[in-house]
Write a protein that holds these residues in place. Structure first.
Motif, PDB file in Angstrom:
ATOM      1  N   LEU A  43       8.473   2.646  -7.734  1.00 15.99           N
ATOM      2  CA  LEU A  43       7.579   3.666  -7.183  1.00 15.99           C
ATOM      3  C   LEU A  43       6.870   4.401  -8.319  1.00 15.99           C
ATOM      4  O   LEU A  43       7.428   4.545  -9.412  1.00 15.99           O
ATOM      5  N   PRO A  44       5.657   4.923  -8.088  1.00 14.59           N
ATOM      6  CA  PRO A  44       4.922   5.652  -9.128  1.00 14.59           C
ATOM      7  C   PRO A  44       5.424   7.092  -9.272  1.00 14.59           C
ATOM      8  O   PRO A  44       4.733   8.048  -8.915  1.00 14.59           O
ATOM      9  N   LYS A  95       2.945  17.866   0.102  1.00 16.25           N
ATOM     10  CA  LYS A  95       1.587  17.315   0.207  1.00 16.25           C
ATOM     11  C   LYS A  95       1.598  15.863   0.666  1.00 16.25           C
ATOM     12  O   LYS A  95       0.553  15.337   1.069  1.00 16.25           O
ATOM     13  N   GLY A  96       2.755  15.219   0.589  1.00 11.68           N
ATOM     14  CA  GLY A  96       2.875  13.848   1.059  1.00 11.68           C
ATOM     15  C   GLY A  96       2.425  12.830   0.033  1.00 11.68           C
ATOM     16  O   GLY A  96       1.953  13.170  -1.062  1.00 11.68           O
ATOM     17  N   PRO A  97       2.549  11.546   0.352  1.00 13.03           N
ATOM     18  CA  PRO A  97       2.260  10.478  -0.609  1.00 13.03           C
ATOM     19  C   PRO A  97       0.813  10.414  -1.073  1.00 13.03           C
ATOM     20  O   PRO A  97       0.537   9.894  -2.156  1.00 13.03           O
ATOM     21  N   ASP A  98      -0.113  10.943  -0.280  1.00 12.95           N
ATOM     22  CA  ASP A  98      -1.511  10.927  -0.720  1.00 12.95           C
ATOM     23  C   ASP A  98      -1.703  11.721  -2.005  1.00 12.95           C
ATOM     24  O   ASP A  98      -2.636  11.458  -2.774  1.00 12.95           O
ATOM     25  N   PHE A  99      -0.828  12.698  -2.234  1.00 11.61           N
ATOM     26  CA  PHE A  99      -0.917  13.489  -3.460  1.00 11.61           C
ATOM     27  C   PHE A  99      -0.774  12.595  -4.689  1.00 11.61           C
ATOM     28  O   PHE A  99      -1.551  12.696  -5.645  1.00 11.61           O
ATOM     29  N   ILE A 100       0.214  11.695  -4.664  1.00 11.33           N
ATOM     30  CA  ILE A 100       0.398  10.785  -5.800  1.00 11.33           C
ATOM     31  C   ILE A 100      -0.693   9.723  -5.817  1.00 11.33           C
ATOM     32  O   ILE A 100      -1.242   9.395  -6.877  1.00 11.33           O
ATOM     33  N   LYS A 101      -1.028   9.202  -4.655  1.00 12.73           N
ATOM     34  CA  LYS A 101      -2.054   8.154  -4.594  1.00 12.73           C
ATOM     35  C   LYS A 101      -3.370   8.619  -5.203  1.00 12.73           C
ATOM     36  O   LYS A 101      -4.076   7.847  -5.860  1.00 12.73           O
ATOM     37  N   ASN A 102      -3.713   9.874  -4.971  1.00 10.88           N
ATOM     38  CA  ASN A 102      -5.021  10.383  -5.382  1.00 10.88           C
ATOM     39  C   ASN A 102      -4.994  11.125  -6.716  1.00 10.88           C
ATOM     40  O   ASN A 102      -6.019  11.651  -7.153  1.00 10.88           O
ATOM     41  N   LYS A 112       6.376   1.331   0.982  1.00 11.25           N
ATOM     42  CA  LYS A 112       6.106  -0.114   0.944  1.00 11.25           C
ATOM     43  C   LYS A 112       4.760  -0.393   0.283  1.00 11.25           C
ATOM     44  O   LYS A 112       4.622  -1.317  -0.517  1.00 11.25           O
ATOM     45  N   GLU A 113       3.760   0.411   0.625  1.00 14.52           N
ATOM     46  CA  GLU A 113       2.439   0.231   0.012  1.00 14.52           C
ATOM     47  C   GLU A 113       2.476   0.572  -1.474  1.00 14.52           C
ATOM     48  O   GLU A 113       1.909  -0.144  -2.307  1.00 14.52           O
ATOM     49  N   MET A 114       3.175   1.654  -1.829  1.00  8.18           N
ATOM     50  CA  MET A 114       3.138   2.168  -3.199  1.00  8.18           C
ATOM     51  C   MET A 114       4.002   1.372  -4.172  1.00  8.18           C
ATOM     52  O   MET A 114       4.037   1.678  -5.367  1.00  8.18           O
ATOM     53  N   THR A 115       4.684   0.357  -3.678  1.00 13.61           N
ATOM     54  CA  THR A 115       5.442  -0.533  -4.559  1.00 13.61           C
ATOM     55  C   THR A 115       4.805  -1.921  -4.624  1.00 13.61           C
ATOM     56  O   THR A 115       5.384  -2.836  -5.205  1.00 13.61           O
ATOM     57  N   SER A 116       3.616  -2.053  -4.069  1.00 12.55           N
ATOM     58  CA  SER A 116       2.935  -3.348  -4.052  1.00 12.55           C
ATOM     59  C   SER A 116       2.111  -3.555  -5.321  1.00 12.55           C
ATOM     60  O   SER A 116       1.686  -2.597  -5.977  1.00 12.55           O
ATOM     61  N   THR A 117       1.871  -4.799  -5.652  1.00 11.08           N
ATOM     62  CA  THR A 117       1.048  -5.126  -6.821  1.00 11.08           C
ATOM     63  C   THR A 117      -0.378  -4.620  -6.636  1.00 11.08           C
ATOM     64  O   THR A 117      -0.995  -4.109  -7.583  1.00 11.08           O
ATOM     65  N   ILE A 118      -0.905  -4.743  -5.428  1.00 10.82           N
ATOM     66  CA  ILE A 118      -2.278  -4.294  -5.157  1.00 10.82           C
ATOM     67  C   ILE A 118      -2.417  -2.795  -5.432  1.00 10.82           C
ATOM     68  O   ILE A 118      -3.376  -2.345  -6.073  1.00 10.82           O
ATOM     69  N   TRP A 130      -0.527  -0.896  -7.396  1.00 12.66           N
ATOM     70  CA  TRP A 130      -0.339  -0.590  -8.808  1.00 12.66           C
ATOM     71  C   TRP A 130      -1.557  -1.001  -9.642  1.00 12.66           C
ATOM     72  O   TRP A 130      -1.919  -0.314 -10.602  1.00 12.66           O
ATOM     73  N   GLN A 131      -2.180  -2.098  -9.290  1.00 16.83           N
ATOM     74  CA  GLN A 131      -3.374  -2.505 -10.038  1.00 16.83           C
ATOM     75  C   GLN A 131      -4.475  -1.458  -9.910  1.00 16.83           C
ATOM     76  O   GLN A 131      -5.183  -1.156 -10.874  1.00 16.83           O
ATOM     77  N   GLN A 132      -4.599  -0.895  -8.723  1.00 19.26           N
ATOM     78  CA  GLN A 132      -5.597   0.152  -8.514  1.00 19.26           C
ATOM     79  C   GLN A 132      -5.165   1.452  -9.195  1.00 19.26           C
ATOM     80  O   GLN A 132      -5.967   2.122  -9.851  1.00 19.26           O
ATOM     81  N   TYR A 133      -3.898   1.800  -9.074  1.00 16.74           N
ATOM     82  CA  TYR A 133      -3.368   3.049  -9.625  1.00 16.74           C
ATOM     83  C   TYR A 133      -3.492   3.089 -11.146  1.00 16.74           C
ATOM     84  O   TYR A 133      -3.779   4.138 -11.738  1.00 16.74           O
ATOM     85  N   LEU A 134      -3.302   1.927 -11.783  1.00 17.78           N
ATOM     86  CA  LEU A 134      -3.369   1.848 -13.245  1.00 17.78           C
ATOM     87  C   LEU A 134      -4.769   1.518 -13.754  1.00 17.78           C
ATOM     88  O   LEU A 134      -4.977   1.380 -14.959  1.00 17.78           O
ATOM     89  N   GLY A 135      -5.708   1.395 -12.820  1.00 15.53           N
ATOM     90  CA  GLY A 135      -7.084   1.115 -13.222  1.00 15.53           C
ATOM     91  C   GLY A 135      -7.301  -0.296 -13.716  1.00 15.53           C
ATOM     92  O   GLY A 135      -8.200  -0.547 -14.526  1.00 15.53           O
ATOM     93  N   LEU A 136      -6.501  -1.248 -13.230  1.00 19.18           N
ATOM     94  CA  LEU A 136      -6.610  -2.626 -13.705  1.00 19.18           C
ATOM     95  C   LEU A 136      -7.710  -3.398 -12.994  1.00 19.18           C
ATOM     96  O   LEU A 136      -8.045  -4.513 -13.404  1.00 19.18           O
ATOM     97  N   ASN A 137      -8.249  -2.824 -11.931  1.00 23.75           N
ATOM     98  CA  ASN A 137      -9.322  -3.500 -11.194  1.00 23.75           C
ATOM     99  C   ASN A 137     -10.699  -3.156 -11.743  1.00 23.75           C
ATOM    100  O   ASN A 137     -11.706  -3.697 -11.293  1.00 23.75           O
ATOM    101  N   ASN A 138     -10.731  -2.216 -12.697  1.00 21.03           N
ATOM    102  CA  ASN A 138     -12.029  -1.771 -13.228  1.00 21.03           C
ATOM    103  C   ASN A 138     -12.587  -2.778 -14.230  1.00 21.03           C
ATOM    104  O   ASN A 138     -11.855  -3.439 -14.931  1.00 21.03           O
TER     105      ASN A 138
END
Length: 526
Positions: A347-348, A445-452, A510-516, A518-526
């Protein structure tokens, strides 16, 4: 023949007892590059130690091994005795005793095969060498078997670092100078969250530097896992902290454990106290083991084999009594690709509790986590640190982990926080209280706080907020009243949202432990 593990000499005198025992007629010169123990007649050296014992009880429980033998590099005449010890009284027996004459370093001496006990009488095995000639020498030894491996292992070693350049250099040197490891299939991924390492020093094909944003330990380890998984060649992974001192044989023995394992298992390395190197600080721990009946009790870790002095045989035999554990720290933690495919990524959480939460998912699926004796690294214990900003991550991530894995009650949680806050205010620890309240606010604030959130910016903000109160030695009534008011406001407001927020964390995990993700969270899709 397969080498199960090496018997190494210590690098320095301060850790000698963790590798060998000897009498006054044996000595070692630590300045020599080609180290050896020189013995006079009657000199004794023994592998009766933490790192060099063979923990038969664990090997026969978790691996397919049924027999081993020692190979010794000796020079001179010797009597070699092999012992087995178990925990308790009348605990020592001789397995074999043989005399060897005119030994030379060029040809290793083979000790008769040892049939391993497959029941509760299994114990801990070691050898003792007594010099019979006027002078002799011992150089090194190996534990070997003629049994075939159950599987081939390819290991992705992931080290997450943030501005610990000297530690990283020493760890990599230790790994790549180990002659036994040269025969193994591995690659080291150094994830550089501080982006301070020079890529010019990473030319070995078995070594990869991965610059990364500062997403904490969880972000660094996950970035390394993503990189290693993309290569699609590693059967197992090993996570290691950057600020450790490493015995490279721990990695070699880890290979053997996975190669001969009866079933898939995660391996937790112990934590040796970097300030008192002969002390085992912990070997795994339980986490909130009474949580289902006790309510919310964050940070309730009970260390297994806590603060054990490893210089005595009785302490080593105590390690034969396996303790139940819920997790192993990411300072040295290994698991298979199959486990990642089942439970996905960490988890992040930036730092703190991320290793616990990851291990709870392994346990939830019925996986086994084993704290294997002789596998450990030197590391500063968490108790030696006192950083206010860590309070935020401990408390917030405890709340998140509880919401995902347990039933977290609103009243239990508020009562606990209120009690700790009032106690801390009485000590004028205003920064600590501010961090506790902030952790609760961000959880609500819920999981959106970490996501954003951008992890680097959030961390900078947390550090700044953890230093808000300059004078923490004298009472500041106004500061105390403001903090209490802030706390009671957020506690009251959260009562209506509590159940829904807890469900959101569980669902989002479940979403926040996925590769998809994490790639977005770490900026790997840029």
């Amino acid at each position: 023949m397969h080498i199960v593990g090496g018997i190494k000499l210590p690098k320095s005198a301060d850790v000698f007892d963790l590798y060998m025992q000897c009498n006054e007629a044996a000595s070692i010169n630590y300045q020599d590059d080609d180290k050896k123990v020189v013995l006079r007649q009657g000199g004794i050296i023994s592998s009766n130690s933490y790192f060099n014992s063979f923990y038969e009880k664990f090997y026969t429980k978790y691996t397919t091994l049924s027999s081993i033998y020692y190979l010794l590099k000796l020079e001179g005449d010797f009597k070699v005795t092999v012992y087995r010890e178990v925990n308790g009284e009348n605990n020592k027996e001789i397995i074999s005793q043989d005399n060897f004459e005119d030994c030379q370093f060029l040809e290793a001496v083979k000790i008769p095969t040892i049939n391993l006990l497959q029941d509760e009488t299994a114990g801990r095995i070691y050898f003792e060498i007594t010099c019979s000639s006027e002078q002799g020498a011992f150089k090194e030894a190996w534990i070997a078997t003629d049994e075939n491996k159950s599987r081939d292992v390819s290991l992705g070693i992931i080290i997450c670092t943030f501005k610990k350049e000297d530690y990283i250099k020493n760890t990599l040197t230790t790994i790549f100078q180990d002659k036994l490891l040269e025969s193994k299939d591995f690659k080291v991924f150094v994830v550089d969250n501080g982006r301070t390492l020079d890529k010019a020093g990473f030319t070995d094909p078995r070594l990869k530097l991965v610059p990364n944003i500062n997403a904490g330990g969880s972000g660094g380890f996950t970035r390394g896992l993503v990189e290693a998984l993309e290569e699609n060649v590693y059967s197992h992974f090993l996570l290691m902290d950057d600020d450790i001192e490493l015995e490279s044989q721990c990695i070699y023995r880890l290979f053997s454990l996975h190669e001969y394992a009866k079933t898939d298992l995660a391996v937790a390395g112990g934590l040796l106290n970097l300030e008192k190197k002969h002390m085992l600080y912990e070997a795994g721990a339980t986490y909130n083991e009474d949580s289902k009946t006790r309510g919310f009790a964050p940070g309730s870790l009970t260390a297994a084999n806590h603060n054990i002095d490893l210089r005595s045989s009785s302490s080593l035999n105590r390690l034969l009594v396996e303790e139940h554990i819920d997790y192993g720290g990411f300072w040295f933690f290994s698991f298979s690709k199959e486990i990642v495919e089942k439970i996905k990524l960490p988890l992040p959480l930036f730092i703190k509790i991320d290793d616990i939460e990851f291990c709870l998912r392994i346990k939830d699926l019925g996986g086994k986590i084993v704290a294997f004796p002789s596998l450990a690294v030197w590391h500063q214990p968490a108790s030696a640190k006192n950083l206010n900003w860590e309070t935020y991550y401990y408390a917030r991530n405890d709340l998140i982990t509880y919401a995902i894995h347990y039933s977290i009650g609103y009243m239990d949680t508020v009562k606990h926080f209120t009690k700790v806050i009032i106690k801390s205010l009485s000590r004028c620890d205003y920064d600590y209280v501010a961090m506790l309240i902030k952790s609760f606010e961000d959880f609500i604030k819920g999981p959106d706080f970490i996501k954003n959130s951008e992890p680097e910016n959030l961390h900078i903000s947390i550090i700044k907020q953890s230093q808000s109160y300059k004078n923490q030695k004298e009472k500041d009534k106004l500061a105390g009243i403001k903090l209490l008011t802030r706390w009671f406001k957020v506690a009251a407001k959260s009562s209506m949202e509590w159940s829904s927020v807890s469900r959101e964390w569980k669902k989002a995990s479940k979403e926040m432990t996925s590769t998809i993700f994490w790639q977005q969270y770490l900026g790997l899709n840029n």
